[in-house]
Design a protein around this motif. Structure first.
Motif: not given
Lengths: 184, 398, 307
Positions: A36-39, A61-65, A67, B126, B179-180, B184, B291, B294-295, B368-374
Motif C-alpha cells: 500500500g502506498m500513501i502519499q 495490510i492492517g495498519y496503513p501508515y 510505524r 481522515p 481520506e485514507v 491509499m 478503514i 483494518r486497524v 486526523g489519523s487512524v487508531h494505533e492498534p495498541e
C-alpha cells in the motif's frame, strides 16, 4: 508476518510519489505481495517537500501508515533529516549523496548514498533521478525483485520514455548491488 | 444483467480508492456525474471528467454541492445512472436534497470521502464522523443505505453494489469512504465486464394510461419512467399520492413515509452485510467498519496472541444498521468493542442492538489519523478484565 | 436592435384572437392536469394568466408535448409544475435551475422550461441563475415577479420596491431591489425579455421565442400579488395593478438592461432586451472534446444508452 515499511522523501518535482508508487506496484502487481502506498497530504504536501509511505507485506495490510520505518529513501537534505528520527535502529537509509549531508557523527550505520541526480543528468534527463533511486532501492534492499521493478517502471512512465527510464533503473540498481557487494 | 464493456478497465491496477471508486461507478453504468471540488474527494470527479468523454457519459462541475446534489436528480429523471461526490462540508450542503431523493425515490449514489470535522476541520486527514449525518442529516423520517469500503479494491467492488442497491430500492446510497481509503494506493483488480452483475433501472412496462408513478410493487418499490417518454410525470418533494400528486393529509403522509422507511427496513436482509471472523466462540467481539476495520484486525490478532477468544465483525453495510446480527453476537459474547474515528456514533446503535446482553466499549478517536492498534488492544484487555477473562501478559507471551 | 419607444396602447388588444376562446370549455384545458383543479392561486393573482399564456405558447409551438418538461422551485409560482399536463418537477426551494440542468443534459431531446418566482430564482437560487446563464444552458427561465414571498405570507423579496412594506420590512423596505434583466444580461443570458401580465399577446410570443431560442432564455413577468403585496401597500387589487401595468409600460426593444430597473417614478420598460447568438454549454462541450479527442470522443448517450 514479514512487513517492510518504507518512506520516500524529497522535494516537489523530484518524482517522489512516482518512486513510491513504482516500488509499491512492483511488489503488489509483479511480486504478488501485498503493498500500500500513501502519499503525504496535509499542509506539508503543499510546500516544497513531499513524501510517500509504502508498506510491503506477505499478508493483508492492517495498519496503513509507517510505524516502524525500515527503509528511508531520501532525495533531499530536508526530507532526510525530517524523517531520519522515525527510522528504526538498524534501519536502512538510502540517500542522494550530493544533496544530503550529515553533521559529524549523525550518519546512520546502514546508510548508502548515490549521486542519483548526476547519474540522471549523464543519462540525458535530470527528471529520471527518481527512477535511478527506484533501481538503487531494489539493488540495495532486494525488497522488490529486479524483474518486478522493471515491469513497474515500464508501465508507470510516459509512453516513449521506457528505454531511458529502464537505463536509469539499471544504473541505480547496479550501483546499489556493487555497494552492498552483490552481483549486479 | 451484465455490465456494458465500454469503459470497464478490466485488469490489475495499482490505484487509489478515489480512482477505484470512479472506475466502479463507470463499470456500474454511471453516465452522469455532477460535482464540486472538495478535498479529499476531488480525485473521483477529476478521473471521471477525464474518463467519461470516451465512454459516452457526462460530467459537469456545478457551482456548489447544493447544485450538484440536485443536478444528479434531474439527470436521473432524464434517464441516467447518476452520482455525486463530496466530503464533510459539501455533504452538509447536500442535506436538503438527500430528503428530496428519498421522497421522490430517486436512484443516486453519493460518495462521501470523510475528513475531520466539524466545519472545515481537517481537509486532508481522515475521520468517520459523518456516519450519523448521512442517516439523520435531512429533516423528517427516512431510511437510506450506506456502505463502508476498507480498501481501494472495495471502493471498486462496493461502488457496483451501491449502484445496484440504489436502482433496486430507489433511494440514495452513500459510499462512506474516508481520506485514507480514498488516497491509499493498492492493488485493484477489475474483472471483465461480463463478470460484473449490474441492476438496470426498473423501467415500467406499463402504458402511460395505466402507469402510476408511485404505485409500489410487491417489494414496496414503484417502477420508474423518465421524462420525455409520454408518461407526463409529476414529481414533487411534497407528500404525494400514488399518482405523484401533492396530498397533504395525515393518511397520505402515513402511507408514504411508512413505505419509504419500510421498503428499506423490511428488505434489510437483502441489504445488510456483516463479515464475521472467529465470532462463533468469541468472548469479545470487535465491531468495526471502513478503514478502522483494518486497524482493528491488527488488534484482534494481538489479543488472540494473548490467549483471548476475540472475534471480529465488520459492517460492510452500516445503514440499514445490522441490528439483528449485532443482537445475535451480543447474546453470545461477553463484550463488544467498537473502534471508530469519531467520538462515538455507530457505538450507540451497537448498544441499542445489544440490549445489555453484552457490555459495549467504545474506542473513540477525534480524527486526523487512524487508531494505533495498541489502543484498541487496551480496550479489548480492559473488557477481558471486566468480564473476568484471563489472558497472558505481553511478557508471558514473549 | 435599435431601441424604439412606443407607448403600449389599446390597439394591442385588437390582436386578441377571440375565435380561440370557446364559450364553454377553457381552450387551454388540455394543457392542464384537470384532475388537479381548482388551483391554489388567489383571486386576482397573475400566475394563472402566465400559465394561460404558456399553454397558448405551447399549443401554437408545434412541439410534441411529450418532449417538454417543466421544472419549478418552491413558492406560488413553484406550483405551476403541478398543474401543467407535461413531465413536471416540483423540486426544492431555489434549486429548479440545477435540477433542470441535470434533466436537460441527461436527456438532450427535452425542451426544458423553468417556472419560478423572484425569491426562488434570485434570492435563494441566485447563484444557480448566474452560472446557468454563464454556461448558456439551453433552457427557458420564466420568472413571475410579484415583488414578494407569497407562499410564506408576504416577506421582503430581492425585487421588493423601496419603501414598500412587507411583513419582515414592516417599516418600509430600505434594500434596493434587483434589476433582473440586467443581472441576466450581465451573466450571459442569450435571450432576455420583460413583460407584464397585461401583455398577454406579447408574452405568448416571447415564450415561444424563448423556447425556440437556442441557449439560456430569460423572461421576467411582472405580476400582481393582491393578497400580500398590493393590499399591504394599499395599491388596490389585481385589476388595479394590471391597469397600472397597462398605463405605465413603455415598449423599448433592445433597451440597455442597465436602464430598465423598476422604480417608483420611471415607466416600466418592457420588450425584448437581449437576443444574441452564443454556443450553448452542450455545443461548446461537444466542440471542445471533438477538437481535443477526435474520434475517441463519444457524445453523451453515444454508447450504452439506457432504454
Amino acid at each position: 508476518m514479514s512487513r517492510s515499511e518504507i518512506r520516500v522523501g524529497g522535494l516537489g518535482g523530484q518524482g517522489v510519489i512516482l518512486c513510491g508508487t513504482i516500488i509499491g506496484k512492483a511488489a503488489s502487481i509483479y511480486d504478488h505481495k501485498h503493498s500500500g502506498m500513501i502519499q503525504s497530504f496535509g499542509p506539508e504536501a503543499r510546500g516544497s517537500s513531499c513524501s510517500a509511505q509504502v508498506i510491503l507485506s506477505d499478508e493483508v495490510i492492517g495498519y496503513p501508515y509507517v510505524r516502524n520505518l525500515d527503509v528511508l529513501v531520501a532525495m533531499s537534505n530536508d526530507a532526510c533529516h525530517k524523517f531520519l528520527p522515525e527510522l528504526k535502529k538498524d534501519g536502512v537509509l538510502l540517500y542522494e549523496e550530493e544533496l544530503v549531508s550529515f553533521p559529524e557523527g549523525t550518519r546512520p550505520a546502514k546508510a548508502w548514498g548515490i549521486p542519483a541526480t548526476r547519474f540522471a543528468e549523464e543519462l540525458g534527463r535530470k527528471l529520471v533521478l527518481n527512477i535511478v533511486m527506484v533501481g538503487f532501492f531494489a539493488g540495495v534492499t532486494g525488497l522488490v525483485s529486479r524483474q518486478a521493478a522493471e515491469a513497474a517502471v515500464r508501465d508507470s512512465v510516459p509512453a516513449g520514455t521506457e528505454g531511458l527510464n529502464l537505463k536509469a533503473f539499471a544504473r541505480g540498481y547496479e550501483y546499489g548491488r556493487e555497494l552492498v557487494g552483490g552481483a549486479a | 444483467m451484465k455490465a456494458s464493456p465500454e469503459g470497464v478497465l478490466t485488469g490489475v491496477h495499482f490505484m487509489d480508492g478515489d480512482h477505484a471508486a470512479c472506475e466502479g461507478a463507470i463499470a456500474a453504468g454511471c453516465r452522469f456525474v455532477a460535482g464540486y471540488p472538495i478535498t479529499p474527494s476531488t480525485e473521483v470527479v477529476e478521473r471521471f471528467s477525464v474518463r467519461i468523454p470516451t465512454v459516452g457519459g457526462m460530467f459537469i462541475q456545478m457551482e456548489d454541492e447544493i447544485a450538484s446534489s440536485i443536478a444528479i436528480q434531474g439527470a436521473a429523471w432524464g434517464g441516467a445512472k447518476v452520482m455525486t461526490v463530496t466530503s464533510g462540508p459539501g455533504l452538509s450542503l447536500m442535506m436538503e436534497h438527500i430528503g428530496l431523493a428519498v421522497m421522490a425515490e430517486v436512484p443516486c449514489v453519493i460518495v462521501d470521502v470523510q475528513r475531520g470535522g466539524p466545519s472545515t476541520g481537517l481537509p486532508t486527514l481522515p475521520a468517520q464522523a459523518d456516519m450519523m449525518q448521512v442517516k439523520w442529516g435531512s429533516h423528517g423520517d427516512y431510511q437510506i443505505i450506506a456502505l463502508s469500503p476498507n480498501s481501494p479494491q472495495e471502493c471498486f467492488d462496493l461502488m457496483i453494489r451501491a449502484f445496484n442497491l440504489s436502482e433496486t430500492w430507489r433511494c440514495p446510497v452513500f459510499m462512506m469512504m474516508d481520506e485514507v481509503v480514498g488516497h491509499m494506493v493498492e492493488r485493484v483488480e477489475i474483472p471483465p465486464a461480463d463478470q460484473i452483475e449490474i441492476v438496470p433501472r426498473r423501467w415500467t412496462t406499463k402504458k402511460p394510461s395505466e402507469y402510476r408513478a408511485f404505485e409500489p410493487g410487491p417489494d414496496m418499490v414503484p417502477d420508474m419512467a423518465k421524462a420525455g417518454d409520454g408518461y407526463k410525470l409529476h414529481i414533487t418533494g411534497l407528500t404525494h399520492d400514488e399518482r405523484g400528486y401533492p396530498a397533504m393529509n395525515v393518511p397520505a403522509q402515513n402511507r408514504l413515509v411508512r413505505r419509504l422507511s419500510d421498503k428499506i427496513l423490511k428488505n434489510r436482509d437483502k441489504i445488510v452485510d456483516v463479515r464475521e471472523d472467529g465470532c462463533e466462540d468469541a468472548d469479545i467481539i470487535v465491531v468495526s467498519y471502513g478503514i478502522t476495520s483494518r486497524v482493528a484486525g491488527a488488534a484482534v490478532e494481538m489479543a488472540r496472541g494473548l490467549g483471548l477468544k476475540v472475534g471480529s465483525a465488520r459492517m460492510v453495510v452500516c445503514w440499514p444498521f445490522p441490528d439483528v446480527e449485532i443482537a445475535r453476537l451480543s447474546r453470545k459474547a461477553k463484550a463488544i468493542v467498537v473502534p471508530e474515528l469519531n467520538l462515538g456514533q455507530m457505538v450507540g446503535e451497537v448498544e441499542r442492538a445489544a440490549c445489555g446482553d453484552a457490555r459495549v466499549y467504545l474506542v473513540d478517536h477525534a480524527g486526523g489519523s487512524v487508531h494505533e492498534p495498541e489502543r484498541i488492544l487496551e480496550t479489548i484487555l480492559q473488557a477481558a478484565r471486566d468480564a473476568g477473562l484471563g489472558f497472558k501478559t505481553e511478557a508471558e507471551r514473549s | 436592435m435599435n431601441p424604439t419607444e412606443i407607448m403600449v396602447s389599446d390597439a394591442d388588444e385588437k390582436d386578441v384572437d377571440t375565435s380561440r376562446v370557446a364559450p364553454i370549455e377553457n381552450p387551454v384545458l388540455s394543457m392542464l392536469r384537470q384532475d388537479r383543479l381548482p388551483h391554489i392561486w388567489c383571486p386576482g393573482c397573475g400566475i394563472g394568466t402566465v400559465v394561460n399564456c404558456f399553454s397558448r405558447a405551447l399549443m401554437s409551438s408545434g412541439h410534441d408535448m411529450n418532449n417538454v418538461a417543466v421544472v419549478s422551485g418552491i413558492g406560488c409560482t413553484g406550483r405551476v409544475a403541478g398543474y401543467m399536463n407535461l413531465d413536471s418537477f416540483h423540486t426544492t426551494h431555489g434549486r429548479s435551475i440545477p435540477f433542470a440542468t441535470g434533466l436537460r443534459l441527461a436527456n438532450p431531446g427535452l425542451k426544458v422550461v423553468v417556472f419560478s418566482g423572484d425569491g426562488d430564482l434570485f434570492a435563494i437560487g441566485g447563484n444557480h441563475f448566474l452560472h446557468a446563464a454563464r454556461r448558456n444552458l439551453d433552457m427557458l427561465i420564466v420568472c413571475v415577479n410579484n415583488f414578494t414571498y407569497g407562499m410564506t405570507g408576504g416577506q421582503v423579496a430581492p425585487t421588493t420596491p423601496l419603501k414598500s412594506t412587507q411583513s419582515t420590512m414592516p417599516f418600509g423596505n430600505f434594500e434596493p431591489p434587483m434589476n433582473l434583466p440586467f443581472v441576466a444580461d450581465a451573466a450571459g443570458a442569450s435571450y432576455v425579455a420583460r413583460w407584464t401580465v397585461f401583455h398577454i399577446r406579447q408574452l405568448v410570443r416571447a415564450m415561444k421565442e424563448g423556447m425556440e431560442h437556442k441557449g439560456f432564455s430569460f423572461i421576467e413577468i411582472m405580476s400582481p400579488c393582491p393578497t400580500l403585496y398590493l393590499r399591504r401597500n394599499k395599491l388596490g387589487d389585481g385589476v388595479d395593478q394590471v391597469r397600472y401595468f397597462k398605463e405605465h409600460s413603455v415598449l423599448k426593444n433592445g433597451a440597455n438592461t442597465q436602464d430598465v430597473a423598476i422604480t417608483a417614478t420611471d415607466p416600466i420598460v418592457v420588450g425584448t432586451f437581449v437576443e444574441r447568438e452564443r454556443p450553448t454549454w452542450l455545443d461548446s462541450r461537444n466542440a471542445q472534446l471533438t477538437a481535443t479527442l477526435g474520434d475517441r470522443f463519444v457524445p453523451y448517450g453515444g454508447q450504452n444508452v439506457q432504454k
